[in-house]
Design an enzyme around this catalytic site. Sequence first.
Site, PDB file in Angstrom:
ATOM      1  N   ASP A  27      53.634  -7.147   6.000  1.00  0.00           N
ATOM      2  CA  ASP A  27      55.395  -7.019   6.711  1.00  0.00           C
ATOM      3  C   ASP A  27      56.202  -7.258   4.677  1.00  0.00           C
ATOM      4  O   ASP A  27      57.278  -6.823   5.176  1.00  0.00           O
ATOM      5  CB  ASP A  27      55.191  -8.031   7.812  1.00  0.00           C
ATOM      6  CG  ASP A  27      55.434  -9.598   7.393  1.00  0.00           C
ATOM      7  OD1 ASP A  27      54.981  -9.817   5.771  1.00  0.00           O
ATOM      8  OD2 ASP A  27      55.509 -10.149   8.185  1.00  0.00           O
ATOM      9  N   SER A  28      56.202  -7.870   4.247  1.00  0.00           N
ATOM     10  CA  SER A  28      56.236  -7.457   2.979  1.00  0.00           C
ATOM     11  C   SER A  28      56.976  -5.896   2.381  1.00  0.00           C
ATOM     12  O   SER A  28      57.672  -5.797   2.310  1.00  0.00           O
ATOM     13  CB  SER A  28      55.265  -7.825   1.811  1.00  0.00           C
ATOM     14  OG  SER A  28      54.095  -7.286   1.860  1.00  0.00           O
TER      15      SER A  28
ATOM     16  N   ASP B 273      49.555  -6.874   8.832  1.00  0.00           N
ATOM     17  CA  ASP B 273      50.438  -8.123   9.345  1.00  0.00           C
ATOM     18  C   ASP B 273      50.329  -7.490  11.104  1.00  0.00           C
ATOM     19  O   ASP B 273      51.528  -6.653  11.270  1.00  0.00           O
ATOM     20  CB  ASP B 273      51.421  -7.939   7.967  1.00  0.00           C
ATOM     21  CG  ASP B 273      50.734  -8.817   7.547  1.00  0.00           C
ATOM     22  OD1 ASP B 273      49.927  -9.914   7.509  1.00  0.00           O
ATOM     23  OD2 ASP B 273      51.839  -9.190   6.435  1.00  0.00           O
TER      24      ASP B 273
ATOM     25  N   LYS C 226      46.585  -9.435  10.634  1.00  0.00           N
ATOM     26  CA  LYS C 226      46.415 -11.146  10.357  1.00  0.00           C
ATOM     27  C   LYS C 226      48.573 -11.231   9.953  1.00  0.00           C
ATOM     28  O   LYS C 226      48.618 -11.126  10.947  1.00  0.00           O
ATOM     29  CB  LYS C 226      47.089 -10.379   8.273  1.00  0.00           C
ATOM     30  CG  LYS C 226      46.910 -11.980   8.239  1.00  0.00           C
ATOM     31  CD  LYS C 226      47.189 -11.488   5.852  1.00  0.00           C
ATOM     32  CE  LYS C 226      48.563 -11.109   5.800  1.00  0.00           C
ATOM     33  NZ  LYS C 226      49.995 -12.083   5.864  1.00  0.00           N
TER      34      LYS C 226
ATOM     35  N   GLU D 260      50.160 -15.476  10.685  1.00  0.00           N
ATOM     36  CA  GLU D 260      50.189 -16.536   9.881  1.00  0.00           C
ATOM     37  C   GLU D 260      50.469 -17.580  10.911  1.00  0.00           C
ATOM     38  O   GLU D 260      50.929 -17.402  12.386  1.00  0.00           O
ATOM     39  CB  GLU D 260      51.969 -16.428   9.766  1.00  0.00           C
ATOM     40  CG  GLU D 260      51.753 -14.870   8.757  1.00  0.00           C
ATOM     41  CD  GLU D 260      53.789 -15.524   8.278  1.00  0.00           C
ATOM     42  OE1 GLU D 260      54.071 -14.757   6.623  1.00  0.00           O
ATOM     43  OE2 GLU D 260      54.550 -16.197   7.868  1.00  0.00           O
TER      44      GLU D 260
ATOM     45  N   GLU E 182      48.380 -18.961   1.006  1.00  0.00           N
ATOM     46  CA  GLU E 182      50.362 -18.575  -0.120  1.00  0.00           C
ATOM     47  C   GLU E 182      50.410 -19.972  -0.916  1.00  0.00           C
ATOM     48  O   GLU E 182      51.242 -20.848  -0.055  1.00  0.00           O
ATOM     49  CB  GLU E 182      51.145 -17.977   0.848  1.00  0.00           C
ATOM     50  CG  GLU E 182      51.281 -17.340  -0.589  1.00  0.00           C
ATOM     51  CD  GLU E 182      52.869 -16.101   0.215  1.00  0.00           C
ATOM     52  OE1 GLU E 182      53.817 -16.129  -0.904  1.00  0.00           O
ATOM     53  OE2 GLU E 182      52.684 -15.688   1.211  1.00  0.00           O
TER      54      GLU E 182
END
Length: 262
Positions: A48-49, A87, A117, A119, A186
């Site tokens: 999602d960057s 993501d 993915k 978080e 990270e």
Amino acid sequence: MTEKRAVTAATLQRARLRDEKTVWLTAYDAVSARIAEDAGCDVLLVGDSLGMTCLGLDSTIPVTLDQMIHHTAAVVRGRRHAWVVCDLPFGTYQQSPEQAFASSVRVLQQSGCDAVKIEGGTHIAPTIAFLAERGIAVVAHIGLTPQSVKKFGSYGKRGKSESERAALLQDAKAVCEAGAICMVVENIPADLTAEISAMVEIPVIGIGAGPACHGQVLVFHDLLGISATNPPFAPAYSDLRSMMSAAISRWASDVKSGVFPQ
């Protein structure tokens, strides 16, 4: 010549057991996917960057599920054998395991990727278990979690205090036991990464987390020097931003002077 076999979740686990590093890189379209794969990347992460790298946003938070599916489908069309991870963006899985499942089904069915993915650590472990029990490959993400930037107020290193270290160790244990296929860590201290890697039984993939990982991931634009600025843990291996600018500038000059086209 023997065709390279497709990378799978089992491939990544075998590599961990053999102490073979795997190479992960973000990709956002078919061209970058093919370039990354041909250069030796095992896993393509559609992060999602893309909010910052491609869409001009100032964080990952506004990125939508439709946008993630759009870009992931393009990456899948560009790959031949790499494992593709998408993501799940902010707000598409935190409400409930059922919401996460519905989002994951859309991603898998509409993009053709291999895994999602998400978080979070201990608090998200029940959601990981819910997805894993239903056949969805999940990559966990702990440490610096960009979707929580509004809560923490910065993208700084996590795990510096003893309480944060203890919490991250518990996070790692929880997501592993819940059934995550791999875990991204990270921007945490290298010695903490080493402790996590020795403790869990799944591949640990680092970004700004030191060398004691089973693989490394970087953002495509950071690695190639396209980003205006890079995080301190993401060195640029080229300076494509300057090269691209110079090429466009030369062409623009040729257009204005009448040299192009001949």
